[in-house]
Design a protein around this motif. Structure first.
Motif, PDB file in Angstrom:
ATOM      1  N   ARG A 177     -60.739 -12.651 -11.027  1.00 51.20           N
ATOM      2  CA  ARG A 177     -62.039 -11.993 -11.267  1.00 51.20           C
ATOM      3  C   ARG A 177     -62.711 -11.778  -9.917  1.00 51.20           C
ATOM      4  O   ARG A 177     -63.814 -12.266  -9.691  1.00 51.20           O
ATOM      5  N   GLY A 178     -62.010 -11.165  -8.984  1.00 57.03           N
ATOM      6  CA  GLY A 178     -62.531 -11.033  -7.625  1.00 57.03           C
ATOM      7  C   GLY A 178     -62.021 -12.158  -6.732  1.00 57.03           C
ATOM      8  O   GLY A 178     -62.016 -12.047  -5.518  1.00 57.03           O
ATOM      9  N   THR A 179     -61.621 -13.244  -7.337  1.00 50.69           N
ATOM     10  CA  THR A 179     -60.966 -14.356  -6.663  1.00 50.69           C
ATOM     11  C   THR A 179     -60.021 -15.009  -7.663  1.00 50.69           C
ATOM     12  O   THR A 179     -60.232 -14.912  -8.876  1.00 50.69           O
ATOM     13  N   TRP A 180     -58.983 -15.637  -7.164  1.00 50.44           N
ATOM     14  CA  TRP A 180     -57.989 -16.265  -8.039  1.00 50.44           C
ATOM     15  C   TRP A 180     -58.439 -17.635  -8.494  1.00 50.44           C
ATOM     16  O   TRP A 180     -59.065 -18.380  -7.734  1.00 50.44           O
ATOM     17  N   THR A 181     -58.119 -17.958  -9.747  1.00 54.54           N
ATOM     18  CA  THR A 181     -58.335 -19.303 -10.274  1.00 54.54           C
ATOM     19  C   THR A 181     -57.077 -19.736 -11.025  1.00 54.54           C
ATOM     20  O   THR A 181     -56.304 -18.899 -11.496  1.00 54.54           O
ATOM     21  N   LEU A 182     -56.902 -21.017 -11.108  1.00 56.61           N
ATOM     22  CA  LEU A 182     -55.787 -21.610 -11.836  1.00 56.61           C
ATOM     23  C   LEU A 182     -56.277 -21.992 -13.218  1.00 56.61           C
ATOM     24  O   LEU A 182     -57.316 -22.653 -13.358  1.00 56.61           O
ATOM     25  N   ARG A 183     -55.562 -21.580 -14.231  1.00 51.18           N
ATOM     26  CA  ARG A 183     -55.914 -21.905 -15.618  1.00 51.18           C
ATOM     27  C   ARG A 183     -54.964 -22.986 -16.117  1.00 51.18           C
ATOM     28  O   ARG A 183     -53.781 -22.751 -16.260  1.00 51.18           O
ATOM     29  N   MET A 184     -55.472 -24.150 -16.403  1.00 51.88           N
ATOM     30  CA  MET A 184     -54.652 -25.260 -16.879  1.00 51.88           C
ATOM     31  C   MET A 184     -54.660 -25.293 -18.400  1.00 51.88           C
ATOM     32  O   MET A 184     -55.562 -24.797 -19.044  1.00 51.88           O
ATOM     33  N   GLY A 185     -53.622 -25.890 -18.955  1.00 53.13           N
ATOM     34  CA  GLY A 185     -53.539 -26.033 -20.403  1.00 53.13           C
ATOM     35  C   GLY A 185     -52.656 -24.966 -20.993  1.00 53.13           C
ATOM     36  O   GLY A 185     -51.910 -24.280 -20.309  1.00 53.13           O
ATOM     37  N   GLU A 186     -52.745 -24.809 -22.270  1.00 45.13           N
ATOM     38  CA  GLU A 186     -51.925 -23.819 -22.975  1.00 45.13           C
ATOM     39  C   GLU A 186     -52.266 -22.412 -22.496  1.00 45.13           C
ATOM     40  O   GLU A 186     -53.440 -22.059 -22.407  1.00 45.13           O
ATOM     41  N   PRO A 187     -51.236 -21.588 -22.198  1.00 44.25           N
ATOM     42  CA  PRO A 187     -51.531 -20.203 -21.800  1.00 44.25           C
ATOM     43  C   PRO A 187     -51.918 -19.439 -22.982  1.00 44.25           C
ATOM     44  O   PRO A 187     -52.517 -18.835 -23.469  1.00 44.25           O
TER      45      PRO A 187
END
Length: 187
Positions: A177-187
């Motif tokens: 969203r303008g910068t990367w983030t890591l999403r943890m948990g179920e995709p």
């Protein structure tokens, strides 16, 4: 409101080289690796509906994509970390000082292959291109490439590369969203 770009990094399934702690060449998934990826496909993972699919050029990545039921375009930037002259060699047969250097110095090229920092740079450029394209993406690749991408996303130093454990067949989701983030948990 800005839309969220999703990138799923899928690690290839288990191979004989992984089992034997051997630097890979271009080997296939072993039977348990294929079975494990099929279980992930059935129980846990559904790719984003309109996502583009990219695969590393190595056989183990392409077979993982096939087992997941996704068809992808080969992307050479998703290739595995080049172990140079160590390809096909069991880690236990290397000189301990060389193995130690490889595991602790992200600039190490004693095997005449690619350094960890080279791989991180490659992942950084790939992620920048994916972000500018603005399209959800599934990338079937290697644990080393996923580690490198996570270092970019987390702005972590290359020396942290070996502190991230990426098991065979796992899915790591990133959001942009303008910068990367890591999403943890179920995709």
């Amino acid at each position: 409101m800005q839309t969220v770009l999703r990138v799923d990094l899928v690690g290839h399934g288990l191979t004989e080289a992984v089992r034997k702690a051997r630097f890979p060449v271009d080997e296939p998934l072993d039977e348990s690796g294929r079975a494990a990826v099929r279980r992930v496909a059935v129980r846990q993972y559904t790719p984003p509906a309109d996502a583009q699919v990219r695969t590393a050029p190595e056989r183990r990545a392409r077979e993982t994509a096939e087992a997941l039921g996704v068809v992808g375009e080969v992307d050479a930037r998703l290739r595995d970390l080049d172990a140079g002259s160590w390809r096909g060699t069991e880690m236990s047969s290397l000189a301990q000082d060389q193995l130690f250097a490889w595991l602790t110095d992200p600039e190490f090229r004693g095997h005449r292959g690619e350094s960890v920092t080279d791989l991180v740079d490659r992942a950084r450029f790939w992620l920048a291109e994916i972000a500018s394209a603005g399209r959800d993406t599934v990338a079937v690749t290697h644990p080393a490439v996923i580690r490198a991408a996570l270092l970019v996303v987390l702005d972590a130093p290359p020396k942290s590369f070996w502190r991230i454990d990426i098991p065979p067949g796992c899915v790591t989701r990133l959001h942009y969203r303008g910068t990367w983030t890591l999403r943890m948990g179920e995709p």
